[in-house]
Design an enzyme around this catalytic site. Structure first.
Site, PDB file in Angstrom:
ATOM      1  N   THR A 152      94.765 -14.813 -15.954  1.00 52.20           N
ATOM      2  CA  THR A 152      94.526 -13.860 -14.649  1.00 52.20           C
ATOM      3  C   THR A 152      93.168 -13.981 -13.513  1.00 52.20           C
ATOM      4  OG1 THR A 152      94.453 -12.022 -15.270  1.00 52.20           O
ATOM      5  CG2 THR A 152      96.904 -11.900 -15.815  1.00 52.20           C
ATOM      6  N   CYS A 153      93.351 -13.785 -12.621  1.00 51.97           N
ATOM      7  CA  CYS A 153      92.138 -13.505 -11.904  1.00 51.97           C
ATOM      8  C   CYS A 153      90.785 -12.189 -12.761  1.00 51.97           C
ATOM      9  CB  CYS A 153      91.792 -13.070 -10.677  1.00 51.97           C
ATOM     10  SG  CYS A 153      92.704 -14.961 -10.638  1.00 51.97           S
ATOM     11  N   ASP A 154      91.315 -11.243 -13.301  1.00 52.78           N
ATOM     12  CA  ASP A 154      91.180  -9.919 -13.641  1.00 52.78           C
ATOM     13  C   ASP A 154      89.649 -10.538 -14.618  1.00 52.78           C
ATOM     14  OD1 ASP A 154      89.844  -7.559 -14.773  1.00 52.78           O
ATOM     15  OD2 ASP A 154      92.503  -6.862 -15.021  1.00 52.78           O
TER      16      ASP A 154
END
Ligand SMILES: Cc1ncc(COP(=O)(O)O)c(C=O)c1O
Length: 406
Positions: free
Chosen positions: A335-337
């Site tokens: 994810t982009c987290d």
């Protein structure tokens, strides 16, 4: 479901770009039977650990007819997979509407509580539905002390004196009563069950009410990997742990009571592995297609070390480094987290590169059950694999206990 001999066959023949769960039903059956043979009471599989229909169906077809459930979705999953199975509603804190659903629609008659207000909720519904309290067994969950990878007594469980009052109150209202505990998931101290039994004995003696059962919960440790570079605290085998538990149960005079256990991890961990792909290698960082918001939240805590096996892509013809040298890589999730970075490194051959696969073993517990849809990534591909993870080539890699610097 497609079937393969090994996870390597899955990777090399399907070249998956998305995570693939490799289910090994025969391992699940073996581990469930092993537990049932050793535990001197009923085995209630803890659905929260892995509630996939294939797991519930396989267990139900192989002798598990009791399930520990915590929510309407779990009631439904069990009813669907195993229509004749019984369920124990062992979540100590429940929504009023869920209690009603459990008692009215699903016919559940065994619950757990750790507070008097929970008794009030249950009793309100028992009265509204005109159920005889004598047909309902309510377990009082007591607090326990000890070390486990995941402590649970900070959140649930009544202190002993409070548990005495709860048992007496339940008895006065006409319920059958029992004592239950959960010593924490993946115990790290063999003494914890004995300590919990001692506490249960204290509560029983003070309460002075007849007990209908004792539920010793889960916590039985699953086999994981370990970092060979670090001191390994050896835990007793499940056989040794169980033999000690059986002895303690007799010693504390619980041997004549109906007994229940709620194992999760120890039954399902070995039944799955996960194939992930390296989407990008940046120096000593690997970006993979799974992560803490998908199957790897349990390993993200750093408490669980998973065995892993490197599956190099044969299409990569030239590689840098020495394939015999196993080095730590920081692993970034899909994810982009920015928190989606595993807190511990994966140790892999130095030659690992973009496009390679890694098979992560013993990942059946609290992995697919905890995956989210964050960023639209939701691993959901399953295949069946014949060869147990432990019987393949020796795992050459592992998600380690050691913290990465930088
Ligand atoms: C009430 C209850 N029972 C059983 C389990 C299963 O525990 P384990 O996976 O450690 O066996 C849990 C896990 O948290 C739980 O909360």
């Amino acid at each position: 479901m497609q079937r393969f001999e090994t996870a390597r066959d899955v990777a090399l023949s399907t070249r998956p770009d998305h995570p693939v769960y490799c289910f090994r039903p025969q391992v699940l059956v073996e581990d469930a039977r092993r537990f049932m043979a050793m535990f001197p009471g009923e085995t209630a599989y803890a659905v929260k650990t892995n509630g996939e229909p294939m797991v519930l169906e396989t267990l139900a077809a192989n002798g598990i007819d009791l399930f520990d459930v915590a929510s309407p979705a779990e009631f439904a999953a069990v009813r669907q997979a195993a229509p004749d199975a019984r369920m124990l509603y062992m979540h100590p804190v429940k929504a009023q509407s869920d209690i009603r659903l459990a008692l009215e629609t699903y016919g559940l008659r065994v619950l757990a509580i750790d507070h008097e207000d929970e008794i009030t909720k249950v009793t309100r519904i028992v009265r509204a539905l005109d159920i005889d309290p004598g047909s309902v067994t309510i377990y009082v969950r007591i607090q326990t002390k000890g070390h486990a990878a995941y402590e649970l007594s900070k959140k649930f469980g009544a202190p002993p004196a409070h548990a005495v009052e709860l048992l007496q109150r339940l008895h006065r209202t006409g319920y059958k009563v029992g004592i239950c505990f959960h010593v924490g998931s993946q115990i790290e101290e063999p003494d914890v069950y004995e300590r919990a039994l001692r506490s249960a004995d204290w509560v029983r003696n003070r309460a002075g009410v007849p007990l209908a059962g004792l539920d010793v919960g889960g916590g039985f440790p699953a086999e994981y990997g370990h970092d060979p570079r670090r001191k390994h605290v050896e835990m007793p085998s499940l056989g040794q742990l169980m033999s000690r538990l059986r002895g303690d149960i007799v010693e504390w005079d619980f041997g004549d009571l109906p007994l229940v256990a709620e194992p999760g991890r120890v039954i399902v961990a070995r039944a799955f592995s996960l194939i992930v792909r390296v989407l990008l290698r940046k120096g000593r960082r690997l970006y993979i297609n799974d992560g803490i918001w998908a199957s790897l939240s349990d390993s993200w805590t750093g408490k669980i070390t998973l065995p892993a096996r490197f599956i190099p892509d044969p299409a990569i013809k030239s590689r840098n480094g020495n394939s015999k040298s196993i080095v730590p890589f920081r692993v970034c999730g899909a994810t982009c987290d920015s928190v989606d970075i595993l807190s511990r490194p994966f140790w892999l051959p130095e030659t690992v590169d973009t496009g390679d696969w890694i098979e992560i073993g013993h990942i059946g517990a609290y992995s697919m059950a905890l995956r989210t849809r964050f960023n639209g990534f939701y691993p959901d591909t399953f295949v069946e694999v014949e060869t147990p993870f432990d019987e393949g080539e020796k795992p050459d890699s592992f998600a380690s206990l050691e913290t990465m610097a930088g």
